[in-house]
Design an enzyme around this catalytic site. Sequence first.
Site, PDB file in Angstrom:
ATOM      1  N   TYR A 146       0.851  -1.187   0.000  1.00 31.03           N
ATOM      2  CA  TYR A 146       0.000   0.000   0.000  1.00 31.03           C
ATOM      3  C   TYR A 146       0.885   1.235   0.000  1.00 31.03           C
ATOM      4  O   TYR A 146       1.843   1.317   0.776  1.00 31.03           O
ATOM      5  CB  TYR A 146      -0.903   0.005   1.239  1.00 31.03           C
ATOM      6  CG  TYR A 146      -1.828   1.196   1.310  1.00 31.03           C
ATOM      7  CD1 TYR A 146      -2.848   1.365   0.381  1.00 31.03           C
ATOM      8  CD2 TYR A 146      -1.686   2.155   2.314  1.00 31.03           C
ATOM      9  CE1 TYR A 146      -3.698   2.459   0.446  1.00 31.03           C
ATOM     10  CE2 TYR A 146      -2.549   3.248   2.386  1.00 31.03           C
ATOM     11  CZ  TYR A 146      -3.553   3.399   1.454  1.00 31.03           C
ATOM     12  OH  TYR A 146      -4.405   4.477   1.520  1.00 31.03           O
ATOM     13  N   ASP A 245       9.343   2.870   0.020  1.00 28.85           N
ATOM     14  CA  ASP A 245       8.288   3.511   0.801  1.00 28.85           C
ATOM     15  C   ASP A 245       8.447   3.103   2.262  1.00 28.85           C
ATOM     16  O   ASP A 245       8.205   1.954   2.634  1.00 28.85           O
ATOM     17  CB  ASP A 245       6.916   3.083   0.253  1.00 28.85           C
ATOM     18  CG  ASP A 245       5.762   3.755   0.986  1.00 28.85           C
ATOM     19  OD1 ASP A 245       6.001   4.417   2.018  1.00 28.85           O
ATOM     20  OD2 ASP A 245       4.609   3.607   0.527  1.00 28.85           O
ATOM     21  N   LYS A 275       3.561   9.079   8.944  1.00 26.75           N
ATOM     22  CA  LYS A 275       3.284   8.479  10.250  1.00 26.75           C
ATOM     23  C   LYS A 275       4.225   9.007  11.353  1.00 26.75           C
ATOM     24  O   LYS A 275       4.037  10.117  11.794  1.00 26.75           O
ATOM     25  CB  LYS A 275       3.249   6.965  10.116  1.00 26.75           C
ATOM     26  CG  LYS A 275       2.149   6.571   9.092  1.00 26.75           C
ATOM     27  CD  LYS A 275       1.754   5.118   9.037  1.00 26.75           C
ATOM     28  CE  LYS A 275       0.486   4.961   8.212  1.00 26.75           C
ATOM     29  NZ  LYS A 275       0.631   4.307   6.934  1.00 26.75           N
TER      30      LYS A 275
END
Length: 437
Positions: A146, A245, A275
């Site tokens: 994702y 990522d 995050k």
Amino acid sequence: MTPSHTRSDALFARARQVTPSGVNSPVRAFGSVGGTPPFLTGASGALLHDADGIEYVDLVGSWGPMILGHAHPPVVEAVREAAGHGLSFGAPQPGEVSLAEEVVDRIGPVEQLRLVNSGTEATMSALRVARAATGRDVVVKFAGCYHGHVDALLAEAGSGVATFAMPGSAGVTAATARDTVVLPYGDREAVTALLAERGGEIAAIITEAAPANMGVITPPEEDGIGFNRFLAESAHAAGALLISDEVLTGFRASRAGHYGIDGAGWAPDLMTFGKVIGGGLPVGAFGGRADLMGLLAPAGPVYQAGTLSGNPLATAAGLATFAGLDEAAYATLGSASTALQQMVAEALTTAGVPHVIQTAGTLFSVFFRSEPVRTYQDAKAQDTAAFTRFFHAMAEGGVYLPPSAFEAWFVSTAHTPEVLDRIAAALPGAARAAAQG
Ligand SMILES: *Cc1c(COP(=O)(O)O)cnc(C)c1O
């Protein structure tokens, strides 16, 4: 006695009137596990409080950012202090410089960094830079990874796309979909074959540094070469770039993210963060080689901008979080993670529930199947019904798990032995519930 959820039920009913499915991000709707999501009114350390006055031990941590626990006093104080000096300037401010310096200091391949407001913006912008740098259109991604809700990266995505068993997203143009090639994670032959056939079209390979949005997968080694290094070498041989990522793994898997674990002898060209970097406020970032980052406007031809990018409250929260992330903090995270893995394994084994626990640094997830999970296909072959029973029993026992069998579990430095004891108390009953299919 099952606690009453009347206030959350009422809020959810109101929310569904004015917001699609009542939520602002799909997994929050509890669609795959069923029931009403608790509406949260406060959090402190490892604990959450909902609108009905119920307290939970939190294993979601806002999906990663709350690595020092909720309302961690130095982070709250830093944000309060920053707020007193103005909420946004739309102009350079010192915190942006310090936050970029912190990332550059921690992560070797990042020579320059630009701040954005989410992980999605980070991957979208990194991809744009990669396409500009190579003059090529195609991006290669792996099934189950994702990278946020970027059009080009939604095909066979993990996280909520996996939770709701969606092949991708409607509303993505055929032209965009044509420029995305999806391969099975860890499949070196598929990567080699694709690059042999279409190498000249490929701008970048993008991968999660360790997949953690279909559950956690440890990047496989072959002959001492890790999968990430293999991807870097393969991409470079074809004149393409590797985008690593680290939105989820960054500053969590280790001080230098997952790159701190397997980053010897190779480097990605671009990296993305989110995050943890914002400590709970909306921050993302992308960075990498200075020559590539130099393509960004105003010096270069790649346009990328943001009204609130580098926001002073957000950088204050990120910096205060980094200040708390010293070696001792990583040791605490590591022992909390290991202790939790052991108690989960023991409870599920005792109850006879097939499971496998996989890790990437201090990050881990629990799969409800007996075989190791190496690909998205493996992850989908879990017993999600067993997970659902387990999830609800844990909630009744006062533990808030990710409401999906495809997500990592998140500990924080506030997950002390006393907090872990509360999880231990809930586990045997939940494991028995999982077993009763
Ligand atoms: C969460 C996540 C994103 C998207 O970040 P948002 O801030 O939710 O847009 C991208 N990549 C990975 C690996 C993630 O875990």
